[in-house]
Write an enzyme that holds these catalytic residues in place. Structure first.
Site, PDB file in Angstrom:
ATOM      1  N   ASP A   1      31.375  34.803  54.660  1.00 10.76           N
ATOM      2  CA  ASP A   1      31.037  36.106  55.279  1.00 10.76           C
ATOM      3  C   ASP A   1      30.286  36.922  53.988  1.00 10.76           C
ATOM      4  O   ASP A   1      31.003  37.316  52.957  1.00 10.76           O
ATOM      5  CB  ASP A   1      32.360  36.879  55.825  1.00 10.76           C
ATOM      6  CG  ASP A   1      31.959  38.210  56.400  1.00 10.76           C
ATOM      7  OD1 ASP A   1      30.726  38.785  56.156  1.00 10.76           O
ATOM      8  OD2 ASP A   1      32.504  38.847  57.048  1.00 10.76           O
ATOM      9  N   VAL A   2      28.978  37.136  54.303  1.00 12.38           N
ATOM     10  CA  VAL A   2      28.307  37.691  52.931  1.00 12.38           C
ATOM     11  C   VAL A   2      28.464  39.346  52.637  1.00 12.38           C
ATOM     12  O   VAL A   2      28.141  39.776  51.673  1.00 12.38           O
ATOM     13  CB  VAL A   2      26.908  37.476  53.130  1.00 12.38           C
ATOM     14  CG1 VAL A   2      26.341  35.961  53.039  1.00 12.38           C
ATOM     15  CG2 VAL A   2      25.985  38.286  54.419  1.00 12.38           C
TER      16      VAL A   2
ATOM     17  N   ASN B   1      18.719  35.139  53.521  1.00 11.46           N
ATOM     18  CA  ASN B   1      18.238  35.294  54.787  1.00 11.46           C
ATOM     19  C   ASN B   1      19.185  35.713  55.845  1.00 11.46           C
ATOM     20  O   ASN B   1      18.792  36.219  57.065  1.00 11.46           O
ATOM     21  CB  ASN B   1      17.987  33.863  55.075  1.00 11.46           C
ATOM     22  CG  ASN B   1      17.696  33.428  56.582  1.00 11.46           C
ATOM     23  OD1 ASN B   1      16.618  33.994  57.314  1.00 11.46           O
ATOM     24  ND2 ASN B   1      18.560  32.860  57.045  1.00 11.46           N
TER      25      ASN B   1
ATOM     26  N   TYR C   1      18.208  47.922  62.619  1.00 11.79           N
ATOM     27  CA  TYR C   1      17.780  46.934  61.921  1.00 11.79           C
ATOM     28  C   TYR C   1      16.511  47.387  61.194  1.00 11.79           C
ATOM     29  O   TYR C   1      16.199  46.825  59.898  1.00 11.79           O
ATOM     30  CB  TYR C   1      17.177  45.924  63.113  1.00 11.79           C
ATOM     31  CG  TYR C   1      16.520  44.346  62.733  1.00 11.79           C
ATOM     32  CD1 TYR C   1      17.542  43.528  62.123  1.00 11.79           C
ATOM     33  CD2 TYR C   1      15.319  44.377  62.810  1.00 11.79           C
ATOM     34  CE1 TYR C   1      16.760  42.214  61.813  1.00 11.79           C
ATOM     35  CE2 TYR C   1      14.767  42.994  62.357  1.00 11.79           C
ATOM     36  CZ  TYR C   1      15.496  41.923  61.765  1.00 11.79           C
ATOM     37  OH  TYR C   1      14.819  40.940  61.502  1.00 11.79           O
TER      38      TYR C   1
ATOM     39  N   LYS D   1      16.168  46.723  57.125  1.00  9.01           N
ATOM     40  CA  LYS D   1      15.124  45.847  56.598  1.00  9.01           C
ATOM     41  C   LYS D   1      14.108  46.496  55.839  1.00  9.01           C
ATOM     42  O   LYS D   1      13.507  45.825  54.752  1.00  9.01           O
ATOM     43  CB  LYS D   1      14.387  45.022  57.747  1.00  9.01           C
ATOM     44  CG  LYS D   1      15.392  43.945  58.737  1.00  9.01           C
ATOM     45  CD  LYS D   1      15.649  42.868  57.577  1.00  9.01           C
ATOM     46  CE  LYS D   1      16.353  41.981  58.122  1.00  9.01           C
ATOM     47  NZ  LYS D   1      16.838  40.638  57.135  1.00  9.01           N
TER      48      LYS D   1
END
Length: 253
Positions: free
Chosen positions: A64-65, A91, A156, A160
């Site tokens: 889990d990043v 990614n 998002y 980003k």
């Protein structure tokens, strides 16, 4: 006089987050086939094992990043197995809710930011520390939404857009260590995320209409990652955009 054969270079190592599906899986499979050592990170061990199937040069590490200790353990295990990490493909990401800023639930925002922003920062930081002695390359998946958002995708889009600042900071701070960074902005690669936004059934446009949008093969996105990953150390691609021809991006809306 006989000459000793030139030794083959040792395989290079890439770590891919979000390697269980979509662009991450396509990149991992392509680089494995090219002979690279691959460290595959993601939340679902079954999906990671599917990506790694048939390759002995793959190391699967469920991660889990968004959890700092998990990221540190990921990079420690990767270095223990392969000695060094040459490239990080940063990614892992989540699209999040369809909502404008007035509708966005704080809990949903935190869930998206945990993966797209905190996770990207944690992995980049761990890679940076791992690369300080020998240099390396960090490729951040920014998405086309790092440049132009879709309607009702504020969580998002914001996370980003932050990838641009992360990439530039790595490129600047990494100069002394031979570490370079790329923001890779991919538009409408044929992944599960495109199904989520309805690209092939009719994606919401800025004028309120819905439009079927063109997509392009994931292998072309993977080829773009391979191109950047295999550049000589003296060459850096600061930002690269790859999109489906004709998608609503130039003059979006």
């Amino acid at each position: 006089m006989e000459h000793e054969p030139t030794p083959l270079p040792a395989p290079r190592t890439m770590l891919v987050t979000g390697a269980g599906s979509g662009i991450g899986r396509a990149v991992a499979r392509r680089m494995l086939a090219a002979g690279w050592n691959l460290v595959l990170a993601g939340r679902r061990i079954g999906a990671l094992e599917d990506t790694a199937a048939g390759y002995s040069n793959a190391l699967v590490i469920p991660t889990d990043v968004s959890v700092p200790a998990a990221v540190e353990a990921l990079f420690a295990e990767a270095q223990h197995r392969f000695g060094r990490i040459d490239v990080l493909f940063n990614n892992a990401g989540a699209f999040g809710p369809a909502a404008d800023i007035g509708e966005l639930d704080p809990g949903e925002w935190e869930a998206v930011a945990a993966v797209n922003l905190t996770g990207a920062m944690l992995c980049a930081g761990a890679a940076f520390r791992a690369m300080r002695e020998c240099g390396g390359r960090i490729i951040n998946n920014g998405s086309i939404s790092a440049q132009v958002p879709r309607p009702r995708s504020v969580a998002y889009a914001v996370t980003k857009h932050a990838i641009a600042g992360l990439t530039k900071s790595i490129e600047l701070d990494g100069r002394a260590y031979g570490i370079c960074a790329t923001e890779l902005d991919i538009g409408n690669a044929a992944s599960g995320m495109m199904r989520d936004v309805g690209a092939q059934a009719g994606a919401l446009q800025a004028d309120g209409s819905r439009r079927v949008e063109p997509v392009f093969d994931l292998e072309q996105a993977a080829a773009a990652v391979e191109f950047v990953a295999t550049l000589p150390a003296g060459t850096s691609v600061n930002q690269l955009t790859i999109t489906a021809t004709g998608m609503p991006f130039i003059g979006r809306g």
